[in-house]
Design a protein around this motif. Sequence first.
Motif, PDB file in Angstrom:
ATOM      1  N   ASP A   1      -7.008   1.892   1.404  1.00  0.00           N
ATOM      2  CA  ASP A   1      -8.186   1.954   1.695  1.00  0.00           C
ATOM      3  C   ASP A   1      -9.375   0.853   0.839  1.00  0.00           C
ATOM      4  OD1 ASP A   1     -11.161   3.423   2.009  1.00  0.00           O
ATOM      5  OD2 ASP A   1     -10.397   5.153   0.102  1.00  0.00           O
ATOM      6  N   ASP A   2      -9.313   0.031   0.776  1.00  0.00           N
ATOM      7  CA  ASP A   2     -10.029  -0.935   0.307  1.00  0.00           C
ATOM      8  C   ASP A   2     -10.395  -2.037   1.102  1.00  0.00           C
ATOM      9  OD1 ASP A   2      -7.959  -2.585   0.133  1.00  0.00           O
ATOM     10  OD2 ASP A   2      -7.219  -2.668  -1.219  1.00  0.00           O
ATOM     11  N   GLU A   3     -10.850  -3.776   0.515  1.00  0.00           N
ATOM     12  CA  GLU A   3     -11.428  -4.095   1.142  1.00  0.00           C
ATOM     13  C   GLU A   3     -10.297  -4.844   2.131  1.00  0.00           C
ATOM     14  OE1 GLU A   3     -12.128  -7.978  -0.729  1.00  0.00           O
ATOM     15  OE2 GLU A   3     -10.339  -7.644  -2.030  1.00  0.00           O
ATOM     16  N   ILE A   4      -9.297  -4.689   2.250  1.00  0.00           N
ATOM     17  CA  ILE A   4      -7.848  -4.849   2.842  1.00  0.00           C
ATOM     18  C   ILE A   4      -8.514  -3.329   4.362  1.00  0.00           C
ATOM     19  CG2 ILE A   4      -5.909  -5.321   3.854  1.00  0.00           C
ATOM     20  CD1 ILE A   4      -5.297  -6.379   1.119  1.00  0.00           C
TER      21      ILE A   4
ATOM     22  N   PHE B   1       0.760  -1.250  -0.224  1.00  0.00           N
ATOM     23  CA  PHE B   1       0.421   0.189  -0.168  1.00  0.00           C
ATOM     24  C   PHE B   1       0.264   1.470  -0.324  1.00  0.00           C
ATOM     25  CE2 PHE B   1      -2.744  -3.196   1.565  1.00  0.00           C
ATOM     26  CZ  PHE B   1      -3.551  -2.680   1.055  1.00  0.00           C
ATOM     27  N   TRP B   2       2.331   1.233   0.241  1.00  0.00           N
ATOM     28  CA  TRP B   2       3.677   2.093  -0.062  1.00  0.00           C
ATOM     29  C   TRP B   2       2.428   3.321  -1.327  1.00  0.00           C
ATOM     30  CZ3 TRP B   2       6.070   2.931   4.337  1.00  0.00           C
ATOM     31  CH2 TRP B   2       6.845   3.972   3.966  1.00  0.00           C
ATOM     32  N   ASP B   3       2.004   4.713  -1.150  1.00  0.00           N
ATOM     33  CA  ASP B   3       2.280   4.695  -2.393  1.00  0.00           C
ATOM     34  C   ASP B   3       3.601   6.160  -1.890  1.00  0.00           C
ATOM     35  OD1 ASP B   3       1.555   8.088  -3.670  1.00  0.00           O
ATOM     36  OD2 ASP B   3      -0.675   7.223  -3.990  1.00  0.00           O
ATOM     37  N   LYS B   4       4.569   6.474  -3.635  1.00  0.00           N
ATOM     38  CA  LYS B   4       5.406   7.528  -3.570  1.00  0.00           C
ATOM     39  C   LYS B   4       5.188   8.178  -3.494  1.00  0.00           C
ATOM     40  CE  LYS B   4       8.867   4.325  -5.053  1.00  0.00           C
ATOM     41  NZ  LYS B   4       9.935   3.468  -7.107  1.00  0.00           N
ATOM     42  N   GLU B   5       4.429   9.198  -3.589  1.00  0.00           N
ATOM     43  CA  GLU B   5       3.924  10.341  -4.466  1.00  0.00           C
ATOM     44  C   GLU B   5       3.407  10.992  -2.764  1.00  0.00           C
ATOM     45  OE1 GLU B   5       0.836  11.367  -6.917  1.00  0.00           O
ATOM     46  OE2 GLU B   5       2.169  10.427  -8.640  1.00  0.00           O
ATOM     47  N   GLN B   6       3.113  10.549  -1.659  1.00  0.00           N
ATOM     48  CA  GLN B   6       2.440  10.335  -0.621  1.00  0.00           C
ATOM     49  C   GLN B   6       3.361   9.945   0.301  1.00  0.00           C
ATOM     50  OE1 GLN B   6      -0.988  11.863  -0.094  1.00  0.00           O
ATOM     51  NE2 GLN B   6      -1.894  11.812  -2.046  1.00  0.00           N
ATOM     52  N   GLY B   7       4.072   9.494   0.329  1.00  0.00           N
ATOM     53  CA  GLY B   7       5.592   9.733   0.783  1.00  0.00           C
ATOM     54  C   GLY B   7       5.141   7.729   2.661  1.00  0.00           C
ATOM     55  N   GLY B   8       4.109   7.435   1.961  1.00  0.00           N
ATOM     56  CA  GLY B   8       4.080   6.456   3.476  1.00  0.00           C
ATOM     57  C   GLY B   8       2.507   5.370   2.538  1.00  0.00           C
ATOM     58  N   PRO B   9       1.885   4.777   3.289  1.00  0.00           N
ATOM     59  CA  PRO B   9       1.228   3.492   2.916  1.00  0.00           C
ATOM     60  C   PRO B   9      -0.246   4.853   2.264  1.00  0.00           C
ATOM     61  CG  PRO B   9       1.761   3.289   4.674  1.00  0.00           C
ATOM     62  CD  PRO B   9       2.800   3.893   4.504  1.00  0.00           C
ATOM     63  N   VAL B  10      -0.917   3.960   1.487  1.00  0.00           N
ATOM     64  CA  VAL B  10      -2.390   4.901   1.874  1.00  0.00           C
ATOM     65  C   VAL B  10      -3.592   3.248   2.029  1.00  0.00           C
ATOM     66  CG1 VAL B  10      -3.743   6.097   0.356  1.00  0.00           C
ATOM     67  CG2 VAL B  10      -1.693   6.643   0.574  1.00  0.00           C
TER      68      VAL B  10
ATOM     69  N   GLU C   1     -10.989  -2.582   5.178  1.00  0.00           N
ATOM     70  CA  GLU C   1     -12.201  -2.774   5.821  1.00  0.00           C
ATOM     71  C   GLU C   1     -12.089  -3.679   6.640  1.00  0.00           C
ATOM     72  OE1 GLU C   1     -15.155  -2.633   2.820  1.00  0.00           O
ATOM     73  OE2 GLU C   1     -14.994  -0.578   1.519  1.00  0.00           O
ATOM     74  N   ALA C   2     -11.489  -4.399   5.998  1.00  0.00           N
ATOM     75  CA  ALA C   2     -11.492  -6.009   7.170  1.00  0.00           C
ATOM     76  C   ALA C   2     -10.137  -5.676   7.876  1.00  0.00           C
ATOM     77  CB  ALA C   2     -10.814  -7.082   5.695  1.00  0.00           C
ATOM     78  N   ILE C   3     -10.071  -5.037   8.267  1.00  0.00           N
ATOM     79  CA  ILE C   3      -8.964  -5.092   9.178  1.00  0.00           C
ATOM     80  C   ILE C   3      -8.132  -3.491  10.608  1.00  0.00           C
ATOM     81  CG2 ILE C   3      -7.254  -6.689   8.368  1.00  0.00           C
ATOM     82  CD1 ILE C   3      -5.396  -4.308   7.940  1.00  0.00           C
ATOM     83  N   ARG C   4      -9.537  -2.357   9.602  1.00  0.00           N
ATOM     84  CA  ARG C   4      -9.763  -1.268  10.326  1.00  0.00           C
ATOM     85  C   ARG C   4     -10.788  -1.506  11.270  1.00  0.00           C
ATOM     86  NH1 ARG C   4     -10.582   2.240   6.461  1.00  0.00           N
ATOM     87  NH2 ARG C   4      -7.917   2.709   5.751  1.00  0.00           N
ATOM     88  N   LEU C   5      -9.608  -1.256  12.803  1.00  0.00           N
ATOM     89  CA  LEU C   5     -10.892  -1.599  13.899  1.00  0.00           C
ATOM     90  C   LEU C   5     -11.053  -0.082  14.470  1.00  0.00           C
ATOM     91  CD1 LEU C   5      -8.437  -3.348  16.405  1.00  0.00           C
ATOM     92  CD2 LEU C   5     -10.209  -4.344  15.111  1.00  0.00           C
TER      93      LEU C   5
END
Length: 375
Positions: free
Chosen positions: A353-356, A342-351, A358-362
Amino acid sequence: MERRIAVLKERASGETRVSATPETVRKLIGLGGSVAVEAGAGLAASIADEDYRAAGAQVGTADQVLAGAQIVLGVQAPDAVLLAQAAPGAWVVAIHDPFGRRERVDALAAAGFEGLAMELMPRITRAQSMDVLSSQSNLAGYKAVIAAADIYGRAFPMMMTAAGTISAAKVFVMGVGVAGLQAIATARRLGAQVSATDVRAATREQIQSLGAKPIFVENVAGIEGEGAGGYATEMSDEYQRAQAELVSSHIAKQDIVITTALIPGRAAPRLVTDAQIATMKPGSVIFDFAAPQGGNVEGTVPDQVIERHGVKLMGFANTPAQLPADASALYARNLLNFLTAFWDKEQGGPVLDDEIGEAIRLTRGGQVVHPRLLG
């Protein structure tokens, strides 16, 4: 701007693992992050602070490594109070035990952190390399057999000597998930005669492929495939009665029994009763993989060897932690694979926001957001 990643020393009793290794530290830095590791974090896993420094990490106190951290890595999730120095909204990537430790989840939400529970990783193809439960269960299944063999008091393989022949040990594995399959494979490698059972009919071929004998209830329908998310689910009362009868007739002939049945978010199902233990031969051993979740076996006490009816019962409170170096290496790679995906070079870190996600975010934005924790 590079993301600061903090690696904490584990504080839970008996936890010997660490969430990053020098290998994964180098690769996280290669992605564009900076890594800070709490002093002593890797010692129980045979990783010195100097090894982390050589990989490019800073090493310091908990407050120093957490200062401004946007991502916090752990094996078992830290309490929110420890994270006071982390950046607002920081990710806390760890095993959270949200159903057993709901108060910790609520505290993370109240403190504004985003808790990501790696044990809730969906069992889909693209998430296989991030699946911490599978990697840790694989090692745990191996360790269960080795630990049982250590206290068995007899040899596992058949041995033919001038003084006579020693029969192969009979090993019965109950529950054929990742841990169970590795237990079968390990017992077979040690030369045991192995049988196994599961509520999922689809595991019959897996058992046979490893050279073990499948033991299944034939006259009552089980689960044809997998349960939700790739896990087994609870069975009907009729099936449970039929399985209990089958187990009772089979277990009395066994030398080693390995139980591995777990249901996410619930107490472990009871598979072996005291009455069934009483039918086993004196000197037999039962390893209860589910001991910390209430146990598959009546009378099991985590981290103790209990003798009932001449049978030794055992199970670790944290089985993967018995193999800290390998367990840490695999766990750290799971986290690396997750962040890399999920690492986004433009953002400088992971982004995320998908089914994974939704499954793991508490938690997110000061709220508990996971559907299974709401309502």
